[in-house]
Structure formats: C-alpha cells, structure tokens
Design an enzyme around this catalytic site. Structure first.
Site, PDB file in Angstrom:
ATOM      1  N   THR A  15      42.381  40.846  38.517  1.00 40.74           N
ATOM      2  CA  THR A  15      41.794  39.721  38.000  1.00 40.74           C
ATOM      3  C   THR A  15      42.599  38.996  37.265  1.00 40.74           C
ATOM      4  O   THR A  15      42.755  37.728  37.479  1.00 40.74           O
ATOM      5  CB  THR A  15      40.367  40.007  37.122  1.00 40.74           C
ATOM      6  OG1 THR A  15      39.682  40.682  38.069  1.00 40.74           O
ATOM      7  CG2 THR A  15      40.117  38.568  36.602  1.00 40.74           C
ATOM      8  N   ASP A  92      39.294  47.646  37.105  1.00 45.79           N
ATOM      9  CA  ASP A  92      38.210  48.697  37.947  1.00 45.79           C
ATOM     10  C   ASP A  92      38.878  50.027  38.028  1.00 45.79           C
ATOM     11  O   ASP A  92      38.033  51.117  37.778  1.00 45.79           O
ATOM     12  CB  ASP A  92      37.962  48.236  39.248  1.00 45.79           C
ATOM     13  CG  ASP A  92      37.086  46.953  39.171  1.00 45.79           C
ATOM     14  OD1 ASP A  92      36.462  46.625  38.074  1.00 45.79           O
ATOM     15  OD2 ASP A  92      36.895  46.146  40.259  1.00 45.79           O
TER      16      ASP A  92
END
Ligand code: ASP
Length: 344
Positions: A15, A92
């Site tokens: 991200t 993640d």
C-alpha cells in the site's frame, strides 16, 4: 562512525507505494521513484539513501519463497556496502516475510527493518511517512561505532518489534501489528528510545553473513476447531510430499484426545512429517503435558512450539526443512531459539 550511514531502501510493493486506479477504484502498485518524490523530507535525514525496487512491485498477498530469496540476495549483495537496510512490503504478509528473512540471514550484524503502511503515501492522513522516516532513522542508529540494531525488525505506528514475534492484528487501525510474547524493542515518541536489554546481541562479530536460500514450502497450517472431521485431518496429513505441519491447538497446546486424531498424527510423524504445536491464542505459550489433552501429543513426538507465532513457525519450518536435518535434531533445533523467535 565518522561519515553518514549508508542505507539501502528495498521496495517490494504494498500500500505504501500504491495509487488509486480510477477506472476500477482499486489500489495498485506504482513506480518507486515517484514514491521518493512524495517524501522530500528524506533529504533531511542524516544518512545517504540508495534504493532498489522490484521491477514489478507486488501486493504482499502475492509474496512467495522466490521473492524471499530475491530480498535476501539484495541484502547479501549489498551487505558490505551498506550500514542498514529498510525493506518496504505490504503489511498483509509482512510478519511472514520478515520472519522468514530473519531465519535466512545467519550471523546478521546490521539492521534490517521492515515497514509499510495502512494508507498510501499520497493520502493526506497517511501513516507511510512516519513509518518510513523512523525506520530509516532506526536503521541509521549507531552507538559506540556499532549499529544499535543487529537483527530483523518490523517498525509500525511508533513501535519497533522483533519481526519474528509479530502478527498482523488489525486491517483498519494504524496500529496494525502486535508482538504479544515479546515487548517492543523501541518506541518512538519525542525521543527514539531503545530497550537495550531486549535487543539481540550476536555472539560472534567476526563471522560473515550466511544467507540460507533453500526453503522448503511443503508445509501447511492445520487449525483445530470443535467438530473437525477425521476425513479432513486425514486428507491434510496425507498431502503428497508434505514435510511440516503447524498444528494450531487450543490454549496452552491442547487438542482432542480422540483415538483417530492421535493415530493420524502419530502415523504422520512416523512417516517423517514434522508437526509443531502452536497455540491459536495470539499471546501465551504451549505447555505440553500441562493438561491431559496434550499428554499424548508429547508422547508421540509433536514438536513443542512454545510461544512462537504461526507466522514464525511456518518460516522456521521452511528454513529448517531446506537444511535437510534429520528428524530428531530437527525437533531439538525447532525447540531452541535461533533468532530470538521463542523463549527457552
Ligand atoms: N494489500 C496490501 C499488501 O499487503 C496491504 C498493505 O500494504 O498494507 O500489499
């Protein structure tokens, strides 16, 4: 150290470097050079920064052992030239990746700091700038002419953790990680305070870095739940070429005492599969034999995962299986802390 530390920033994706695709409304990776353009503050840091970027940055959901080797090789090839490394990946799977890299880098004597962010760097309320800037500061920290950190860490939202102790616990809040079985190595407030007593202190400073690249990913996580069937357990334990299982048990390492369950585990261990007992709880430790429901596990040779995380157990299995160690020694090594990943 007389001159400024040299830091290598390794960008794999995540991200932190993503932008919105306005056609699909989804976040996707973009060019790393542009990422640096977004943080002009970096020039104010007291270090020289060089960068390495994956040709095609990835969402960390696509992380795999081949990428682990790429990251480890970038560090290996640049180990002498740089004083510290900051690795940017998606959050993640950051705990899996950083845990694995901690096992791959033997005799590490320099900082390797993983970080990322929950919001892209271009977002007004982004957490990316603080995470990145402080990670670089940590990688540049020197005391008595030596790097303060000599291990693989994960920095997120004002806390520095030992990477192989972390778990991603939140997909929403900036405080995305926790390390429930080991306190933070440093906290960033007005000052950057290191908890010196908690840091890994490599024994032998003169030994060269060894990079362990043969990972074996014939492993699986088997999470128990009330009602799990014999068929399900049997089909998992008879997967062709399976070599390692992280058995996620209840509480302090408890599992059903059903005859079929113990028999399936025992047969798997006898066939050469290494089964590690890890608790489903986010904090606390296995205490094999504490309850009657773990006595059989101990008897049949299940490995005691102690207070290791599932992420770190998977990483350690891949690493030790790649080293082709005989089953008895494998159990001993797994139960011994190699990179500070579990308590004795
Ligand atoms: N999906 C993203 C990734 O892990 C999330 C993040 O970067 O935090 O690559």
């Amino acid at each position: 150290m007389t001159s400024k530390p040299n830091i290598l920033l390794i960008y794999t994706g995540g991200t932190i470097g993503m932008i919105k695709d306005y056609e699909t409304n989804a976040l996707k990776a973009f060019n790393f050079e542009k990422l640096l353009d977004r943080i002009p503050e970096l020039v104010q840091l007291n270090c020289n920064i060089d960068t390495f970027s994956f040709d095609e940055p990835i969402d960390s959901s696509n992380m795999n052992p081949e990428y682990y080797v790429t990251i480890a090789e970038v560090i290996e090839d640049n180990y002498k030239k740089f004083d510290g490394f900051v690795v940017l990946t998606g959050s993640d799977t950051m705990s899996y990746t950083s845990s694995t890299i901690s096992f791959m880098l033997e005799n590490l004597n320099k900082p390797v700091i993983f970080t990322g962010s929950q919001l892209p760097i271009g977002h007004l309320r982004t957490d990316a700038k603080e995470n990145l800037i402080t990670s670089i500061e940590i990688a540049s920290a020197y005391k008595n002419n030596e790097p303060v950190i000599k291990e693989v860490c994960l920095y997120f939202e004002y806390k520095l953790y030992r990477a192989n102790r972390t778990t991603k616990i939140n997909a929403e809040q900036f405080e995305a990680f926790a390390s429930l079985n080991y306190p933070p190595l440093a906290e960033s407030g007005v000052h950057l305070d290191f908890n010196d007593d908690l840091l890994l202190k490599p024994k032998n400073k003169v030994e060269d870095l060894i990079v362990r690249k043969s990972l074996n990913n014939n492993v699986i996580v088997l999470k128990l739940f009330p009602g799990i069937t014999e068929k399900a357990v049997q089909s998992i334990l008879t997967i062709p070429d399976l070599k390692g299982v992280v058995l996620e048990t209840y509480g302090s390492g408890n599992a059903p005492t059903y005859k079929w369950f113990i028999r399936l585990l025992e047969e798997a261990i006898k066939s050469g599969i290494n089964i590690v007992n890890v608790t489903q709880c986010v904090g606390g430790s296995i205490i094999l034999g504490h309850y009657e429901t773990s006595v059989d596990l101990k008897r049949i040779g299940v490995i005691d995962g102690k207070d290791i995380t599932t992420e770190s157990a998977i990483a350690k299995l891949m690493y030790l299986l790649g080293e082709q160690i005989e089953q008895k020694e494998f159990k001993e090594l797994f139960e011994t802390p190699l990179r500070g990943e579990l308590d004795f």
